[in-house]
Design a protein around this motif. Sequence first.
Motif, PDB file in Angstrom:
ATOM      1  N   LEU A 114       1.698   5.236  -4.934  1.00 39.40           N
ATOM      2  CA  LEU A 114       2.534   4.515  -5.891  1.00 39.40           C
ATOM      3  C   LEU A 114       2.189   3.029  -5.905  1.00 39.40           C
ATOM      4  N   PRO A 134       6.767   5.028 -14.510  1.00 37.11           N
ATOM      5  CA  PRO A 134       5.499   4.286 -14.377  1.00 37.11           C
ATOM      6  C   PRO A 134       4.860   4.064 -15.743  1.00 37.11           C
ATOM      7  N   ASP A 135       4.006   3.053 -15.844  1.00 32.22           N
ATOM      8  CA  ASP A 135       3.269   2.831 -17.082  1.00 32.22           C
ATOM      9  C   ASP A 135       2.177   3.879 -17.240  1.00 32.22           C
ATOM     10  N   VAL A 139       3.811  -0.261  -7.254  1.00 29.68           N
ATOM     11  CA  VAL A 139       5.099  -0.733  -7.756  1.00 29.68           C
ATOM     12  C   VAL A 139       5.032  -2.252  -7.898  1.00 29.68           C
ATOM     13  N   PRO A 173       1.441  -2.844 -13.974  1.00 27.07           N
ATOM     14  CA  PRO A 173       2.346  -3.101 -12.851  1.00 27.07           C
ATOM     15  C   PRO A 173       2.786  -1.841 -12.099  1.00 27.07           C
ATOM     16  N   ASN A 174       3.045  -0.752 -12.837  1.00 30.18           N
ATOM     17  CA  ASN A 174       3.592   0.442 -12.179  1.00 30.18           C
ATOM     18  C   ASN A 174       2.720   1.651 -12.494  1.00 30.18           C
TER      19      ASN A 174
END
Lengths: 401, 401
Positions: free
Chosen positions: B237, B335-336, B239, B222-223
């Motif tokens: 990015l 973030p992941d 997000v 997801p991130n």
Amino acid sequence: MFDDESSPRRSAGSSTKPGSQSALRRRNELRVTEQLLRGGPATQAELSRLTGLSTATVSNIVKSMQQAGLVTLTATTSSGRRAHSVRYIGDSSIAAGIDFGRSHVRVVLANRSYQVVAERQIPLPLGHDATVGIAAAAKLLDELLVEGGISRSSLVGAGAGIPGPIDRRTGKVIQGAILPEWVGINLHERLKSALELPVFIENDANLGALAQITWGAYSAVPNLVFVKIGTGIGAGLIVNGSLYSGSIGVTGEIGHLTINESGLICRCGNRGCLETVASTATMIQLLSRDKSHPMDAEDIVRHAKAGDSTTLRVLEDAGTAVGRALATISNLMSPDVIVIGGPLATLGELLLSPIRRGLLRHAVPVVGENTTLATSSLGPRSEALGAVSLVFQSDPAKQTT
Amino acid sequence: MFDDESSPRRSAGSSTKPGSQSALRRRNELRVTEQLLRGGPATQAELSRLTGLSTATVSNIVKSMQQAGLVTLTATTSSGRRAHSVRYIGDSSIAAGIDFGRSHVRVVLANRSYQVVAERQIPLPLGHDATVGIAAAAKLLDELLVEGGISRSSLVGAGAGIPGPIDRRTGKVIQGAILPEWVGINLHERLKSALELPVFIENDANLGALAQITWGAYSAVPNLVFVKIGTGIGAGLIVNGSLYSGSIGVTGEIGHLTINESGLICRCGNRGCLETVASTATMIQLLSRDKSHPMDAEDIVRHAKAGDSTTLRVLEDAGTAVGRALATISNLMSPDVIVIGGPLATLGELLLSPIRRGLLRHAVPVVGENTTLATSSLGPRSEALGAVSLVFQSDPAKQTT
């Protein structure tokens, strides 16, 4: 953080799958409710026409809403035929918003129309542990219910914020919190069992951000940053209209942006973090050096408004550093609005001017010029108000049906 | 997209009433199709997670789509387990992805199954203006169509990336681009009239980020942050699963994060920006000082792999500075995954080690420990591949019907 469902992305197996029968039923109920709220009383035939649902579906939904006390039916005539007019009698749901601070707890009760119905803040000793804070919040909540003549059964949940990061995967308070005594406790579990309510936990800066788009002036702003300057410095991020939580729920940690590689040691274990040069704790330390009594944040506000040059210089340096950190946020995320909260926000331009200088000095020009900077108008209530929003936003459908 | 509200509101009499079973089934199928079109191939487990549908529902839908010849299944491994990757083959649309660089242009043609059908890169003179670049791209596109025997009518659009910020409000290239000769031109308008196609413009780092979640290994993340280290340094990015554009479209400008308040003057007008200490341009400058011929990025890679101590020291210092900037991103956005791209990405751990050290040194511990750091596996194609995704994502429903 949602109650009992920390990561809604992964909830494919839960009972509220978007494609499931129960979810379908919920959506249909929500549609009827919305129509009644928007369009006023209507007969079941009209509701069917207006929602696109079959008359049988509408009939079932109205029956269950009537049993839940959400609608009343009154006899009427429609197109010359006897019928029943369905009237939404609102709901009396109340949410509690709890703001845990380093030396206070505040509880706000508000209804779904976003009106505060009761509110109080009490002091707590510095260094109090979580048990004390939670017991105080529970007692205050009960007192407010009694004083306001509010039935406990109308409480749909409690939101709570603390000045520190929370791991959304576990619900635990993480190292680095302004309340070091609370680190490692599972606030979600503890508060839930103390209040016997659905509980929603968030970092205080995140709640401040949420309050800006729900109670504040920025309901239509898609990308907003709320910065709380207090004993610590943190930011809450609104991204595409929603509170952003990142992968583990720890976001907006601008207090630990490195400003000076060889600066003071920070409580996070790093050096020269923004907090070590621009928190109210640092300002107080600087300004108290030749004083017999240590100052507090209110003194900073009072002295600055009186034009005290030393206080203004300290604000100037701190504000410029905050502005530099905001330039970094802006260069990364290009928010529409940045709102400054915390005890110094009442200083208005006295605080914003140095922040703006730091921002414009360090931001990519087109970004700095397009970022609106403002102080919060919600005062010390913003975290508790955001906590109320957290409850009402958590799952409105569940709570209205 | 299971929202019932969009259109069928008034369709009470139709056979696909929003609340019916067949409508539910159709919505679920549409959701899977859209996910495949927007997000590229994915396993059934990923599809379940990304759409919020149960694994059983996804399995049924994929089975019926396979029978209808709309998808193919190929064996793959996901998280170490055997699985099948579901790939949409339902139409013959082609998208063009164009990557404008400082001294090259690359064009990729790909179909909606996210397979490249033609591709070429040609050199352009340093300092070429936009007219030259656009004409070269148009010519290259035509040549690839002819060579590939591809009908122009199957082209649904062209995506294009440039190494510089683009103001999404105007479509213009903004001051600060690595292509200074292009600043102020309306790339969107110019390219649209040159190609006679729907055109979609993005910053190159943003396209790199998009490529990671569509063509790369991170479709379910997801991130995500994609960082391109080249002549400039920029980040894209992702997000909540989508490319983030902020208020004006200028985001991820980590190249202009202040590392040294009194450092070198940067092309953005500030001092001591990350780019002044960690771009390939800076590394080349440092390493070319006592050389008769200036080096290029490929020399850095070659010398570092050969163990040249000076090159490794320069990489160490640059990497640590990049890591510090990534700590800032991580503290803000948690973030992941962070993916490093650009010409040095082939160095793998030689590049990642110093970056990781800088990241862990400056990040809030729980954040640093939970951020995965990796190099891009898409090589120099990532921007052009991301440009293809931009086209297919722009309005998948419109283009398939």
